[in-house]
Structure formats: structure tokens, C-alpha cells
Design a protein around this motif. Structure first.
Motif, PDB file in Angstrom:
ATOM      1  N   PHE A 104      -2.416  -1.740  -7.639  1.00  0.00           N
ATOM      2  CA  PHE A 104      -1.934  -3.120  -7.735  1.00  0.00           C
ATOM      3  C   PHE A 104      -3.028  -4.091  -7.308  1.00  0.00           C
ATOM      4  N   PHE A 160       5.248  -6.919 -11.613  1.00  0.00           N
ATOM      5  CA  PHE A 160       6.176  -5.791 -11.589  1.00  0.00           C
ATOM      6  C   PHE A 160       7.093  -5.728 -12.817  1.00  0.00           C
ATOM      7  N   THR A 163       4.756  -4.661 -15.805  1.00  0.00           N
ATOM      8  CA  THR A 163       4.278  -3.286 -15.728  1.00  0.00           C
ATOM      9  C   THR A 163       5.398  -2.287 -16.015  1.00  0.00           C
ATOM     10  N   LEU A 183       1.049   2.258  -8.377  1.00  0.00           N
ATOM     11  CA  LEU A 183       1.651   1.198  -7.564  1.00  0.00           C
ATOM     12  C   LEU A 183       1.523   1.510  -6.107  1.00  0.00           C
TER      13      LEU A 183
END
Length: 183
Positions: A104, A160, A163, A183
Motif C-alpha cells: 500500500f 481500497f 483495488t 495490503l
């Protein structure tokens, strides 16, 4: 009810992102563009960089070329500026994410870097064409830094959910990816 395939949703979301970027620019123009500091939305670049973390770079380059051409035709009037900048940013970002084995944080940093390259590349092109008259230091202090912060906030909002769609795209395409982002 059957889910819409990610390969169909992705172009729709990128089109909505294009509309959102232009809507934010239009409705908040007074706040974003006039005053001591300027905030320039580069939502498309942020989304393209997130895409290159999950989707093979060559496919994202096609999106970058198409969106760059549309962006130039619709917003700039000079065809070639973002048509060149978007693919270059995607290519560099794909290479960086491949070697950094992005998490991330790495995707965030590469996104910031990509927005900076995009903004600075456009600045160089427009200043060479004499269509921008701001000097380099005021450009960095009043536009580049605030633009990076603005787009970083956008990244944090959409990372988020977007993804999740990209991971679904990977599953639908048997997990083929240029890099594996954790992640």
C-alpha cells in the motif's frame, strides 16, 4: 443477480473518473485554481498507477493512451501533451512497482511520484510552448506541492474500493499480473 465482469466495470469506472476530475475542476474552480495555492486534480493518473500495480502494464498503457487522447481533446486543445505524459507515467510507475514489490505504501509513493512527473512534464511542455508564465519556484510552492497533497487525499479515498475491483479483475483473468501488490 449476476455480477458485472470487472473487464466491463473497469472502463466504466475510468470514464466516471474522467468525468469526476472534470466536474471537480469545473465546480470547484474558484477554490482550486484561484488564490495563493492551486489544487489540480489528477485522478486519472492516480487510477492508472493503481491499475498498473494489478494489471499487466501493456493493458494499462492502452488505457493511458486512450485517456490521454480524450483528455487532450476535451480539456487542453493541444493533442499530444497528456497523450504522451500518461503512458510515460504508467511505464515508469509499472517499472518502479515491479522492482519495489509494492505494498500500500509503495503504491502511494509511486502515485505521488507519478502525479509529480505528470504535473512537471505538463509544466515543461506548456512552458516551452509559452502558454504558461509562472516561474519554476512559485510553481513548486503554489501548485505542485498542494496538487500532490490533494491527489494523495484522493488516493487514500479510492485505494481500497478500487483495488477490490482490480483484484476481482485478476481473479477473472486467472491472476495474471505484472506485479503482486500486498495490503
Amino acid at each position: 443477480m449476476k455480477k458485472i465482469p470487472a473487464r466491463i466495470l473497469l472502463p466504466i469506472i475510468m470514464g466516471l473518473c474522467f468525468i469526476l476530475e472534470n466536474t471537480v475542476s469545473f465546480y470547484f474552480a474558484h477554490t482550486l485554481f484561484y488564490g495563493a495555492t492551486k489544487y489540480i486534480p489528477h485522478f486519472i493518473i492516480v487510477m492508472l498507477i493503481m491499475m498498473v500495480a494489478y494489471i499487466p502494464r501493456n493493458q494499462v498503457l492502452v488505457y493511458a493512451l486512450i485517456l490521454g487522447l480524450i483528455y487532450d481533446v476535451y480539456n487542453i486543445g493541444i493533442i499530444g501533451v497528456y497523450f504522451a505524459v500518461f503512458p510515460v507515467v504508467v511505464y515508469i510507475s509499472g517499472k518502479l512497482l515491479h522492482y519495489l514489490q509494492g505494498s500500500f505504501l509503495m503504491v502511494l509513493l509511486v502515485s505521488i511520484f507519478g502525479v509529480a512527473v505528470s504535473e512537471f512534464g505538463a509544466y515543461l511542455i506548456f512552458s516551452s510552448l509559452k502558454s504558461v508564465s509562472i516561474a519554476f519556484l512559485p510553481y513548486v510552492t503554489s501548485r505542485l506541492t498542494t496538487t500532490l497533497l490533494f491527489n494523495m487525499a484522493y488516493f487514500l479515498i479510492v485505494y481500497f474500493p478500487f483495488t477490490m475491483l482490480l483484484k476481482r479483475w485478476q481473479r477473472e483473468n486467472k491472476g495474471i499480473s505484472a506485479t503482486q501488490v500486498k495490503l
